[in-house]
Design a protein around this motif. Structure first.
Motif, PDB file in Angstrom:
ATOM      1  N   LYS A  23       0.842  -1.262   0.015  1.00 13.27           N
ATOM      2  CA  LYS A  23      -0.018   0.051  -0.123  1.00 13.27           C
ATOM      3  C   LYS A  23       0.779   1.204  -0.117  1.00 13.27           C
ATOM      4  O   LYS A  23       0.459   2.405   0.830  1.00 13.27           O
ATOM      5  CB  LYS A  23      -1.023  -0.068   1.310  1.00 13.27           C
ATOM      6  CG  LYS A  23      -2.031  -1.063   0.917  1.00 13.27           C
ATOM      7  CD  LYS A  23      -3.104  -1.016   2.212  1.00 13.27           C
ATOM      8  CE  LYS A  23      -4.123  -1.828   1.862  1.00 13.27           C
ATOM      9  NZ  LYS A  23      -4.753  -2.502   3.314  1.00 13.27           N
ATOM     10  N   THR A  24       1.916   1.283  -0.681  1.00 13.13           N
ATOM     11  CA  THR A  24       2.713   2.556  -0.781  1.00 13.13           C
ATOM     12  C   THR A  24       2.227   2.891  -2.361  1.00 13.13           C
ATOM     13  O   THR A  24       1.667   2.519  -3.046  1.00 13.13           O
ATOM     14  CB  THR A  24       4.279   2.044  -1.051  1.00 13.13           C
ATOM     15  OG1 THR A  24       4.349   1.339  -1.922  1.00 13.13           O
ATOM     16  CG2 THR A  24       4.706   1.654   0.650  1.00 13.13           C
ATOM     17  N   ARG A  25       2.405   4.458  -2.305  1.00 13.59           N
ATOM     18  CA  ARG A  25       2.052   5.078  -3.384  1.00 13.59           C
ATOM     19  C   ARG A  25       3.293   5.196  -4.483  1.00 13.59           C
ATOM     20  O   ARG A  25       3.143   5.022  -5.712  1.00 13.59           O
ATOM     21  CB  ARG A  25       1.818   6.586  -3.308  1.00 13.59           C
ATOM     22  CG  ARG A  25       0.077   6.543  -2.821  1.00 13.59           C
ATOM     23  CD  ARG A  25      -0.174   7.959  -2.254  1.00 13.59           C
ATOM     24  NE  ARG A  25      -0.009   9.013  -3.224  1.00 13.59           N
ATOM     25  CZ  ARG A  25       0.028  10.425  -3.092  1.00 13.59           C
ATOM     26  NH1 ARG A  25      -0.335  10.535  -1.425  1.00 13.59           N
ATOM     27  NH2 ARG A  25       0.262  11.257  -3.665  1.00 13.59           N
ATOM     28  N   VAL A  26       4.377   5.389  -4.157  1.00 10.35           N
ATOM     29  CA  VAL A  26       5.607   5.296  -4.932  1.00 10.35           C
ATOM     30  C   VAL A  26       6.598   4.488  -4.562  1.00 10.35           C
ATOM     31  O   VAL A  26       7.069   3.650  -5.787  1.00 10.35           O
ATOM     32  CB  VAL A  26       6.276   6.946  -5.157  1.00 10.35           C
ATOM     33  CG1 VAL A  26       7.505   6.820  -6.072  1.00 10.35           C
ATOM     34  CG2 VAL A  26       5.162   7.861  -5.509  1.00 10.35           C
ATOM     35  N   ILE A  27       7.161   4.216  -3.571  1.00  2.00           N
ATOM     36  CA  ILE A  27       8.177   3.473  -3.440  1.00  2.00           C
ATOM     37  C   ILE A  27       7.782   2.020  -3.328  1.00  2.00           C
ATOM     38  O   ILE A  27       6.940   1.517  -2.432  1.00  2.00           O
ATOM     39  CB  ILE A  27       8.935   4.176  -2.137  1.00  2.00           C
ATOM     40  CG1 ILE A  27       9.072   5.366  -1.985  1.00  2.00           C
ATOM     41  CG2 ILE A  27      10.124   3.170  -1.469  1.00  2.00           C
ATOM     42  CD1 ILE A  27      10.375   5.852  -3.006  1.00  2.00           C
ATOM     43  N   GLY A  28       8.471   1.221  -3.959  1.00  2.13           N
ATOM     44  CA  GLY A  28       8.220  -0.277  -4.045  1.00  2.13           C
ATOM     45  C   GLY A  28       7.044  -0.586  -5.035  1.00  2.13           C
ATOM     46  O   GLY A  28       6.647  -1.719  -5.021  1.00  2.13           O
ATOM     47  N   ARG A  29       6.797   0.355  -5.902  1.00  4.13           N
ATOM     48  CA  ARG A  29       5.557  -0.107  -6.919  1.00  4.13           C
ATOM     49  C   ARG A  29       6.005  -1.203  -7.831  1.00  4.13           C
ATOM     50  O   ARG A  29       5.356  -1.968  -8.517  1.00  4.13           O
ATOM     51  CB  ARG A  29       5.034   1.131  -7.727  1.00  4.13           C
ATOM     52  CG  ARG A  29       6.105   1.974  -8.540  1.00  4.13           C
ATOM     53  CD  ARG A  29       5.364   2.731  -9.484  1.00  4.13           C
ATOM     54  NE  ARG A  29       4.604   3.997  -8.924  1.00  4.13           N
ATOM     55  CZ  ARG A  29       4.935   5.222  -9.723  1.00  4.13           C
ATOM     56  NH1 ARG A  29       5.907   5.317 -10.436  1.00  4.13           N
ATOM     57  NH2 ARG A  29       4.431   6.240  -9.071  1.00  4.13           N
ATOM     58  N   LYS A  30       7.413  -1.230  -7.796  1.00  4.85           N
ATOM     59  CA  LYS A  30       8.211  -2.345  -8.746  1.00  4.85           C
ATOM     60  C   LYS A  30       9.169  -2.942  -7.761  1.00  4.85           C
ATOM     61  O   LYS A  30      10.025  -2.074  -7.200  1.00  4.85           O
ATOM     62  CB  LYS A  30       8.645  -1.748  -9.944  1.00  4.85           C
ATOM     63  CG  LYS A  30       9.124  -2.893 -10.861  1.00  4.85           C
ATOM     64  CD  LYS A  30       9.274  -2.475 -12.277  1.00  4.85           C
ATOM     65  CE  LYS A  30       9.928  -3.621 -13.097  1.00  4.85           C
ATOM     66  NZ  LYS A  30       8.898  -4.867 -13.498  1.00  4.85           N
ATOM     67  N   VAL A  31       9.389  -4.093  -7.329  1.00  5.83           N
ATOM     68  CA  VAL A  31      10.455  -4.611  -6.672  1.00  5.83           C
ATOM     69  C   VAL A  31      11.082  -5.719  -7.264  1.00  5.83           C
ATOM     70  O   VAL A  31      10.563  -6.757  -7.967  1.00  5.83           O
ATOM     71  CB  VAL A  31       9.823  -5.286  -5.177  1.00  5.83           C
ATOM     72  CG1 VAL A  31      10.951  -5.918  -4.504  1.00  5.83           C
ATOM     73  CG2 VAL A  31       9.282  -4.028  -4.216  1.00  5.83           C
ATOM     74  N   ILE A  32      12.465  -5.657  -7.382  1.00  4.48           N
ATOM     75  CA  ILE A  32      13.080  -6.731  -7.854  1.00  4.48           C
ATOM     76  C   ILE A  32      14.126  -7.496  -6.931  1.00  4.48           C
ATOM     77  O   ILE A  32      14.803  -6.625  -6.208  1.00  4.48           O
ATOM     78  CB  ILE A  32      13.892  -6.179  -9.185  1.00  4.48           C
ATOM     79  CG1 ILE A  32      12.969  -5.640 -10.083  1.00  4.48           C
ATOM     80  CG2 ILE A  32      14.691  -7.352  -9.889  1.00  4.48           C
ATOM     81  CD1 ILE A  32      13.738  -4.741 -11.144  1.00  4.48           C
ATOM     82  N   GLY A  55      10.548   4.843  -8.067  1.00  2.00           N
ATOM     83  CA  GLY A  55       9.933   3.943  -6.924  1.00  2.00           C
ATOM     84  C   GLY A  55      10.624   2.419  -6.904  1.00  2.00           C
ATOM     85  O   GLY A  55      10.251   1.799  -6.175  1.00  2.00           O
ATOM     86  N   THR A  56      11.285   2.114  -8.139  1.00  3.79           N
ATOM     87  CA  THR A  56      11.673   0.882  -8.347  1.00  3.79           C
ATOM     88  C   THR A  56      12.623   0.409  -7.219  1.00  3.79           C
ATOM     89  O   THR A  56      13.552   1.171  -6.865  1.00  3.79           O
ATOM     90  CB  THR A  56      12.398   0.501  -9.714  1.00  3.79           C
ATOM     91  OG1 THR A  56      11.417   0.905 -10.855  1.00  3.79           O
ATOM     92  CG2 THR A  56      13.148  -0.991  -9.725  1.00  3.79           C
TER      93      THR A  56
END
Ligand code: BT5
Length: 271
Positions: A23-32, A55-56
């Motif tokens: 439920k974050t808006r920018v940070i962690g919207r994509k995680v690798i 935000g990746t």
């Protein structure tokens, strides 16, 4: 069973677990999540150049060539810490990007406090200390073009269960600082809380500038009120560390009453 006691395979950081209900808006919207890389900052830099969105978050279990500032090393043993680099595209001036390191420090200190209950403090500009020992370092690198910031790679390393012999003198891990040296949370819990805190602070920064991060910083500052020695290029000065100015420079009050604004690249030692 304590989560820190789970077998390594279960303990591994996985992108879908990090992102679940984040439920974050920018940070962690994509995680690798990688296994071992040279440096998450290097990987994130290359991904940012290829256009990966703001935000990746790039995580690795371990780093072979973890980077500190000024060519120094960051000890990054496998599955013992959190090694993360974020891609940010802040549309800010080069001067304002110094605040990104500060907002990261505030976010790490808050995430550690919330997850572990430990008294994490910020040693300006980029270290997090617990009981005077460094448990986290931050390295932000930026790519500029024609004087404008194209992107920032914000790298954060936190020692979670790193053993004493894996760390240099003056460093410690969260586990070592906990009573009975028992972790009551997992790297996953801490990683998720970190992304949430970073999201909050980054959105404040984008919407309102420096005000929020500077207030948070002063509540968490290790240096404020301490007598410090600062090694500048041409001289060494001594005085009392005070607040930060609105660009994130440390204000040191010299004995003659003069106030010196100290930049993040200068060396500050507590007397
Ligand atoms: C830092 O540099 O503190 C920034 C460290 C940033 C690491 C992260 S991990 C994810 C991302 N990917 C990277 O490649 N880097 C970032 P600095 O202030 O220069 O401190 C470096 C100094 O801290 C070293 O010279 C050692 O003395 C000490 N050090 C090395 N490894 C450490 C560790 N794991 N914990 C505490 N201190 C350490």
């Amino acid at each position: 069973m304590l989560r820190g006691d789970l077998p390594k395979s279960v303990n591994q950081l996985l992108a879908e677990e990090i992102m679940r209900q984040l439920k974050t808006r920018v940070i962690g919207r994509k995680v690798i999540c990688y296994n071992t890389v040279d440096s998450t900052n290097t990987v994130a830099f290359a991904l940012a150049e290829q256009g990966m969105p703001e935000g990746t978050a790039v995580f690795a279990e371990g780093q072979k060539k973890g980077k500190g500032r000024l060519g120094r090393n960051w000890s990054s043993p496998k599955a013992k810490g959190i090694y993360i680099s974020l891609i940010l595209r802040p549309h800010a001036s080069v001067r304002a990007t110094g605040l990104i390191t500060l907002l990261a420090a505030v976010s790490v200190a808050q995430a550690i406090r919330k997850t572990s209950g430990l008294n994490a403090l910020i040693r300006w500009p980029n270290d997090i200390l617990i009981n005077n020992k460094k448990v986290c370092g931050i390295l932000s690198e930026m790519h500029t073009q024609a004087g404008l910031v194209k992107f920032v790679v914000l790298g954060i390393g936190i020692n979670v269960s790193t053993a004493r012999h894996q760390l240099p003198p003056g460093a410690s891990s969260l586990k070592e600082q906990l009573p009975g040296q028992r972790l009551h949370f997992s790297r996953l819990d801490l990683a998720r809380e970190l992304l949430r805190q970073l999201d909050r602070e980054y959105l404040y920064f984008k919407d309102q500038g420096s005000a929020h991060v500077l207030t948070q910083w002063s509540n968490l500052s290790f240096l404020s009120g301490k007598r410090v020695q600062v090694v500048l290029q041409e001289k060494v000065i001594e005085g009392l560390a005070q607040d930060l100015d609105d660009a994130g420079a440390l204000i040191v009050r010299l004995d003659n009453g003069f106030k010196q604004h100290v930049l993040a690249g200068d060396v500050v030692k507590v007397r």
